[in-house]
Each structure stands twice: as structure tokens, then as C-alpha cells.
Design an enzyme around this catalytic site. Sequence first.
Site, short mmCIF file in Angstrom:
data_model
loop_
_atom_site.label_atom_id
_atom_site.label_comp_id
_atom_site.label_asym_id
_atom_site.label_seq_id
_atom_site.Cartn_x
_atom_site.Cartn_y
_atom_site.Cartn_z
N GLU A 120 0.83 -1.19 0.00
CA GLU A 120 0.00 0.00 0.00
C GLU A 120 0.87 1.25 0.00
O GLU A 120 1.93 1.28 0.63
CB GLU A 120 -0.93 0.01 1.22
CG GLU A 120 -1.99 -1.09 1.14
CD GLU A 120 -2.83 -1.20 2.39
OE1 GLU A 120 -2.39 -0.72 3.46
OE2 GLU A 120 -3.93 -1.76 2.31
N CYS A 378 -1.32 6.35 10.11
CA CYS A 378 -0.08 5.79 10.64
C CYS A 378 -0.35 4.51 11.42
O CYS A 378 -1.20 4.46 12.30
CB CYS A 378 0.58 6.82 11.54
SG CYS A 378 2.15 6.29 12.21
#
Length: 408
Positions: A120, A378
Amino acid sequence: MSVMDAIVVSKPPAHTSASLEKPSLIGLSREEMGAALRERGVAEKQIKMRVAQLWNWIYVRGVSDFDHMTNVAKDMREMLKQHFTIARPEIVEEQVSNDGTRKWLLRFPPRGAGRPVEIEAVYIPEEGRGTLCISSQVGCTLTCSFCHTGTQRLVRNLTAEEILSQLLLARDRLGDFPDREAPQGTIMPAEGRKVSNIVMMGMGEPLYNFDAVKQALLIATDGDGLSLSRRRVTLSTSGVVPEIFRTGEEIGVMLAISLHAVRDDLRDILVPINKKYPLKELIEACKAYPGLSNARRITFEYVMLKDVNDSLEDAKGLIKLLKGVPAKINLIPFNPWPGTNYQCSDWEQIEKFADFINSAGYASPIRTPRGRDILAACGQLKSESERMRKTERLAFEAMMIANHGADD
């Protein structure tokens, strides 16, 4: 608009085995590109000129088809098409968050993994800049207990080509090459480059794939190509101490440390690599980082976990630990993911923590969570096929094989 827009933009293209075996020119140094051309019979006196042409077309113009190289002779283009590729990775899925964050699920060839692999990449638009978060490995070995990516086993390292391809693809999709247009409605900086910053903070530990990461970043910052400023490229590590000095010496980009705890006993749990390279060794390596100054500070990432590492005692310990290190401290509200045992600190506690650090003279911005609704924030990255249970994944792969080369 729904909270999450998930757009399946492509299906696996029909490849012949021959096309899959073609080496890519992306990710090669000039010397390696010249050697590849020489091997295919290009005259020695033409090598330098041909490499310069290809470099410009690939990295300045951003083409992904040799036929678009209009100032390259037709017979040369035919040779290039026959023996090499500059194709982009397959986009399995593109998701757009309601805050403009974009996440691409990309598929690469097996290269020893037994089956195609997925990674990703995430684009985060902000006022005045656009940041691309790039992956360096398929999966991760570090098993950080609060990190979603850490629950995915390491499959393999990415090549320099695959690391660079994430940047090239993002610039394609965002209209960030000459004569390209962005998709209508795309949120991005009003002026300048659409991708102005790179952070090596995606899947994997970059310093466990040092050579490929180095090659990719040197090409990304090459002044005659993609031409990103090294001060706009940040490499994040969980603390692979032996490679930290090399990073500054040989790559010269900005450094970020995934810290998350100020005591070895806690960091051993949150970031298990700490058992091998404890805090004292890590901080000493940071102090010796080439080019370190108040203008080139190290960023320390600190995820805020409720009742785990968010007390004022932890804040005091952080100030003591970083004494003598030019530093910025990024406080990251924990991004939840399915199955985690951690919770995000209360906002009031995060602000108290930040105020204490600020009063000690350290910049301590609280990172605004981006892309949470598409698991792009994150610590949330994990390829879709690895999120699935084994039976679901096998069914998914069977469907992909069945659709191989299918028309829309």
C-alpha cells in the site's frame, strides 16, 4: 459522499510469461542502464546520449510506454519494447478518504514469494504540500504491538524499481507530470508539485532493505530527474542502529525514529527491536547522524497510548532521553484497527503532554489523523489480501485468476 469511497480501478491485466520476465529500466542507476543497453547491442558512442534520453522520458516526462518517446528512433523503441519494460504496477484498488487522503493497493510480481504480492502507498494532501507515504517491504518483521502492519508477516523486500514505481504511479494518478491532469475533484496543494514530500513510513522497515531503498531515494532526489529535495524526503526507522549512520552518509535524507517509549522495558514490548538495539545505543546513533543540526533535526515519532506511555512522567523521561539531540517530537494519536488491545490517549492528556514538551523547548506538533476511514493512517497499513482469513484469501485469489485478462 459516503465516509469511504472505494474504487476498484483495474483488474489483473493479461500478461504473457515473456512480458513478465522483461527487466524494468525503472530503478537502474545510469551505469546499470548503460550496461543494459550495451548488452542489447547499442553502440558504445551512443550509450551516454541514450541513457540521458531515457532518464528524461522516465523521470521528467513520466512516460510508461516506449512509444511515447518521440525523439527516440523507431528501431530503438522497438528494441526497448522487446527487451525491457517501464510499466507501472497494477492498481488493485484506489480508495479516497473524505479528507482527501488516497490509498493505493498495488500488486507486484512474485519474485520468489510464490504468488503476486501487494503493498500500500498513501497520498496525504495538505495546504502547501503533498506527502506520499511509501512502502519498502511486503509485510514487516518488527511485530510492533500497536502497529497493524506489524501483524502481517514479512513476505519479501521490495526492489528499487518497486519503491520508485509507487512515486511514479502516484504522480501519474495526480497529474503531477507535464501535460497530465488530475482526476476531477482531487484534493491537493493549490500550487507547486502535487507530490512534494516523501516519507518512507509505509509497510516495512526501510533499513532492513537498505540497498534498494538507497538506490530508489538517490534516483528520486537526482537533480536531472524526479528532483525531489533531500530535505523533503524522510526515512523512518524503528531503530536499526548499524544502518543509521550509513543512511545519513550515503543517502543524506531526513531521519525519523519510531520511538514510542522512553524506558527499555516498555519499548521492548511496543517496539521489540529495542531488545537488540536498546535506547542508549539508539540515541547515541542519532547524535552521530551526519548533517545533524538545528536546521536538520531528527523527528521522533511517539504514538499516544492511553495509560501506557502518556503520563507526565513519560514526558519528563522523553525530555531527559533526547537531551543534546536536535529534535522535533511528533505526537501521534493512536489509530485504532480491528483486534488491537490499545486505546488512544484522551485528547486532554495529549495536549498536556504536548504542552510539557513545548515548555522544554521542543517542537511537538500533534499529528492530525488522516485517512482513518480507509485504514490509511499511521500504523494501519496492511495489504488487503493479508487482512483476510486464509479461506477468504484463497477464494479471492481464485477469483483473480478467473478474472485474469477479463474485459470490463
